[in-house]
Design a protein around this motif. Structure first.
Motif, PDB file in Angstrom:
ATOM      1  N   UNK A  72      14.164 -45.258  -7.106  1.00  0.00           N
ATOM      2  CA  UNK A  72      13.234 -46.230  -7.694  1.00  0.00           C
ATOM      3  C   UNK A  72      13.932 -47.539  -8.060  1.00  0.00           C
ATOM      4  N   UNK A  73      15.160 -47.465  -8.487  1.00  0.00           N
ATOM      5  CA  UNK A  73      15.872 -48.681  -8.899  1.00  0.00           C
ATOM      6  C   UNK A  73      16.124 -49.635  -7.734  1.00  0.00           C
ATOM      7  N   UNK A  74      16.107 -49.121  -6.515  1.00  0.00           N
ATOM      8  CA  UNK A  74      16.362 -49.969  -5.350  1.00  0.00           C
ATOM      9  C   UNK A  74      15.089 -50.475  -4.684  1.00  0.00           C
ATOM     10  N   UNK A  75      13.931 -50.011  -5.128  1.00  0.00           N
ATOM     11  CA  UNK A  75      12.676 -50.455  -4.539  1.00  0.00           C
ATOM     12  C   UNK A  75      12.337 -51.859  -5.009  1.00  0.00           C
TER      13      UNK A  75
END
Length: 89
Positions: free
Chosen positions: A25-28
């Motif tokens: 999620x942190x890279x989306x």
């Protein structure tokens, strides 16, 4: 994602695999798609400092600066209140 030597191996992995372990999620990042064709070209002059600020803001958004200008204009127009209708008489 692991690297695959052939497209067939990649397709087989994707068909049977659960990709949730590769989605973090942190890279989306949110993204938008543009489907309407751009039919007209606009040329404008602006102070260099303003263009630099636009380019910086576009870079922070991760999009080209001309797209940033267009999106900013679209958002400004969409945020305007609807014009009042005037009586014809």
């Amino acid at each position: 994602m692991p690297a695959f030597p052939t497209d067939e191996e990649a397709e087989a992995f994707l068909e049977r695999g659960d990709l949730s372990e590769f989605i973090v999620a942190e890279r989306l990042k949110p993204t938008s798609f543009e489907f309407a064709p751009k039919e007209k070209t606009v040329s404008m002059r602006m102070p260099e400092a303003l263009l630099d600020a636009v380019r910086t803001a576009a870079r922070q958004e991760g999009i080209p600066y001309q797209r940033y200008i267009r999106l900013t204009l679209e958002r400004a127009i969409a945020a305007r209140p609807a014009p009042l209708k005037r009586d014809a008489g």
